[in-house]
Design an enzyme around this catalytic site. Structure first.
Site, PDB file in Angstrom:
ATOM      1  N   HIS A 123       0.881  -1.180   0.000  1.00  0.00           N
ATOM      2  CA  HIS A 123       0.000   0.000   0.000  1.00  0.00           C
ATOM      3  C   HIS A 123       0.919   1.232   0.000  1.00  0.00           C
ATOM      4  O   HIS A 123       0.900   2.051   0.909  1.00  0.00           O
ATOM      5  CB  HIS A 123      -0.938  -0.039   1.207  1.00  0.00           C
ATOM      6  CG  HIS A 123      -2.135   0.868   1.088  1.00  0.00           C
ATOM      7  ND1 HIS A 123      -3.426   0.440   1.325  1.00  0.00           N
ATOM      8  CD2 HIS A 123      -2.241   2.176   0.777  1.00  0.00           C
ATOM      9  CE1 HIS A 123      -4.271   1.454   1.167  1.00  0.00           C
ATOM     10  NE2 HIS A 123      -3.569   2.521   0.833  1.00  0.00           N
ATOM     11  N   ASN A 294     -12.180  -0.967  -4.541  1.00  0.00           N
ATOM     12  CA  ASN A 294     -12.285   0.282  -3.782  1.00  0.00           C
ATOM     13  C   ASN A 294     -13.125   1.241  -4.601  1.00  0.00           C
ATOM     14  O   ASN A 294     -12.801   1.514  -5.769  1.00  0.00           O
ATOM     15  CB  ASN A 294     -10.908   0.894  -3.537  1.00  0.00           C
ATOM     16  CG  ASN A 294     -10.049   0.046  -2.616  1.00  0.00           C
ATOM     17  OD1 ASN A 294     -10.506  -0.965  -2.078  1.00  0.00           O
ATOM     18  ND2 ASN A 294      -8.809   0.438  -2.427  1.00  0.00           N
ATOM     19  N   TYR A 296     -15.178   5.031  -4.455  1.00  0.00           N
ATOM     20  CA  TYR A 296     -15.484   6.278  -3.756  1.00  0.00           C
ATOM     21  C   TYR A 296     -16.447   7.177  -4.536  1.00  0.00           C
ATOM     22  O   TYR A 296     -17.312   7.810  -3.948  1.00  0.00           O
ATOM     23  CB  TYR A 296     -14.194   7.064  -3.474  1.00  0.00           C
ATOM     24  CG  TYR A 296     -13.339   6.421  -2.406  1.00  0.00           C
ATOM     25  CD1 TYR A 296     -13.510   6.746  -1.068  1.00  0.00           C
ATOM     26  CD2 TYR A 296     -12.382   5.457  -2.728  1.00  0.00           C
ATOM     27  CE1 TYR A 296     -12.749   6.153  -0.076  1.00  0.00           C
ATOM     28  CE2 TYR A 296     -11.616   4.846  -1.742  1.00  0.00           C
ATOM     29  CZ  TYR A 296     -11.805   5.203  -0.420  1.00  0.00           C
ATOM     30  OH  TYR A 296     -11.048   4.594   0.560  1.00  0.00           O
TER      31      TYR A 296
HETATM   32  O1  IFM Z   1      -6.568   7.045   1.948  1.00  0.00           O
HETATM   33  C1  IFM Z   1      -6.743   6.454   0.707  1.00  0.00           C
HETATM   34  C2  IFM Z   1      -6.225   5.030   0.722  1.00  0.00           C
HETATM   35  O2  IFM Z   1      -4.906   4.945   1.111  1.00  0.00           O
HETATM   36  C3  IFM Z   1      -6.346   4.432  -0.661  1.00  0.00           C
HETATM   37  N1  IFM Z   1      -7.664   4.586  -1.183  1.00  0.00           N
HETATM   38  C4  IFM Z   1      -8.291   5.873  -1.105  1.00  0.00           C
HETATM   39  C5  IFM Z   1      -8.191   6.428   0.305  1.00  0.00           C
HETATM   40  C6  IFM Z   1      -8.850   7.820   0.389  1.00  0.00           C
HETATM   41  O3  IFM Z   1      -8.216   8.713  -0.464  1.00  0.00           O
END
Ligand code: IFM
Length: 452
Positions: A123, A294, A296
């Site tokens: 990460h 992931n 958002y």
């Molecule tokens: O904080 C980040 C994370 O490390 C990776 N995905 C998106 C998140 C929010 O920006």
């Protein structure tokens, strides 16, 4: 009906996620070597508020308290990442057993509390000496990653039920090597595209050793997927959305799940295409046990031939955005998951991150984050809608357990369910933490047959 009343499959996993550099701190302890994020964040002008992850949430010292907190909130799983420079401080060569000890204790601590560990190997905190040797654009990094994956999975083995190789390879490649926003802060598109190939190759190359070391664990990868919508019905905008989708989503999905790079993206990259050796794509497309998604937000794009390929420009978001400036668009979650199911025949999927930053205010010992609860509620419902329509989704992880170091945005952006007072390191569950805990509790009772 609210998200709390929805019925999910009985074994659906509920958890939260974090990442090593964002929470651990203790960057010079336990034999940890420097990472590209230590270097980048220490460079003036890179981080909005001039902070670094040197202390962050001090999780390295407070992990037991953080695990207790998760247990009190009823979490079924915890997604964390392992810091490569703790395990192999200079990136290659000697393994630092003290670094592995930390994750060993963390994993045992989770298991003792009945929380399933989901570990991510990369990460973004690359050991600095590996960047000095060329970083992800250099093919030699693949062997280094395999050796690192071997060291971690050999030690943690099947105690970790789920291993992801990479988190969000698009970000590691393009934010880091093309856009200069993340470490190592370069602005060279050709390097980013090579990095993207090597991140995928390293993922595939590591799977064999990971499976040998952790035979009953599930092995996968985590992608950030961003659906692109055209600004209008004009053919140029529709084509622009398709190009953005290729650049952001299909490059990774097609390689991993179809064993080839998409022709349109390959053509778009022109002279910048990476060197792909014979057999590379067969390695990249090793079967996966799960796919982490992931999600958002989405982007709305228009064609802009004045900028490099994919020659698109994002439009201002609709409605009130989150504090990151991202549109709240829960339908995109449903669409992404259903699209994956329809077009890629994926392995079981987990939503490995979803959440929102809002300007939280600590008042009278609490944070009333109604906007975050609304965001989470709508997105959990969107996951449910995808499952109802046929997507094989097995779990959901809220980003994030704690407020933390939000990369180039520093500590100003708070994503946590739990507020962190950085002056005292006090953890203060926000109202959203209580909301999430009761969602999990109701779900648990409902699937056990107790009154929901
Ligand atoms: O904080 C980040 C994370 O490390 C990776 N995905 C998106 C998140 C929010 O920006």
């Amino acid at each position: 009906m609210t998200a709390t009343d929805l019925r999910f499959p009985a074994d659906f996993v509920w958890g939260t996620a974090t990442a090593s550099y964002q929470i651990e701190g203790a960057v010079a302890e336990g034999g940890r070597g420097p990472s590209i994020w230590d270097t980048f964040a220490a460079t003036p002008g890179t981080i909005d508020d001039g902070t670094t992850g040197a202390v962050a949430c001090d999780h390295y010292h407070r992990w037991e308290q953080d695990l207790d907190l998760m247990q009190r909130l009823g979490m079924g799983a915890y997604r964390f990442s392992v810091a490569w420079p703790r395990v192999i401080p200079v990136g290659t060569g000697a393994v630092n057993e003290a670094g592995l000890d930390f994750y060993d204790r963390l994993v045992d601590g989770l298991l003792e509390r009945g929380i399933a560990p989901f570990a991510t190997l990369y990460h973004w905190d690359l050991p600095q000496p590996l960047q000095d040797a060329g970083g992800w654009p250099d093919r030699g990094i693949v062997d280094a990653f395999v050796a690192y994956a071997d060291a971690v999975t050999r030690r943690l083995g099947d105690r970790v039920a789920y291993y992801a190789t990479m988190n969000e390879p698009w970000c590691a490649a393009f934010l880091g090597y093309a856009l200069g926003e993340h470490a190592p802060g370069l602005r060279e598109p050709a390097l980013a595209i090579r990095a993207a190939h090597h991140l995928l190759l390293a993922h595939g190359a590591a799977l064999e050793v990971m499976r040998a070391n952790a035979r009953t664990a599930q092995h996968g990868i985590v992608l950030n997927l961003n659906p692109a919508y055209p600004a209008s019905d004009a053919p140029e905008d529709v084509a622009a959305a398709r190009r953005f989708d290729g650049f952001f989503n299909r490059w990774f999905l097609d390689a991993l799940l179809k064993g080839r790079y998409p022709d349109d993206v390959w053509e778009g990259y022109g002279a910048n295409v990476p060197e792909v050796q014979e057999g590379d794509l067969a390695i990249v497309a090793q079967p996966l046990d799960f796919l982490g998604v992931n999600y958002y937000s989405r982007v709305i794009v228009t064609s802009d031939p004045s900028v490099p390929w994919p020659a698109v420009r994002g439009l201002p978001v609709e409605g009130t955005p989150t504090e990151m400036g991202w549109e709240v668009f829960p339908q995109g979650m449903t669409e992404v998951l259903l699209r994956l199911q329809r077009e890629y025949a994926p392995p079981p999927m987990y939503v490995t991150e979803n959440g929102a930053a809002y300007p939280d205010v600590l008042r009278d010992g609490t944070v009333d984050d109604a906007d975050r609860i609304a965001y989470l509620e709508q997105h959990v419902a969107a996951v449910h809608a995808a499952i109802e329509a046929g997507a094989d989704v097995r779990g959901y992880f809220a980003w994030s357990l704690l407020d933390n170091f939000e990369w180039a945005r520093g500590f100003a952006k708070r994503f946590g369910l739990v507020y962190v007072d950085y002056a005292t390191q006090a953890r203060i569950p926000k109202r959203s933490a209580g909301w999430y805990a009761s969602l999990i509790e109701r779900h648990r009772n409902a699937t056990r047959g107790a009154p929901a």
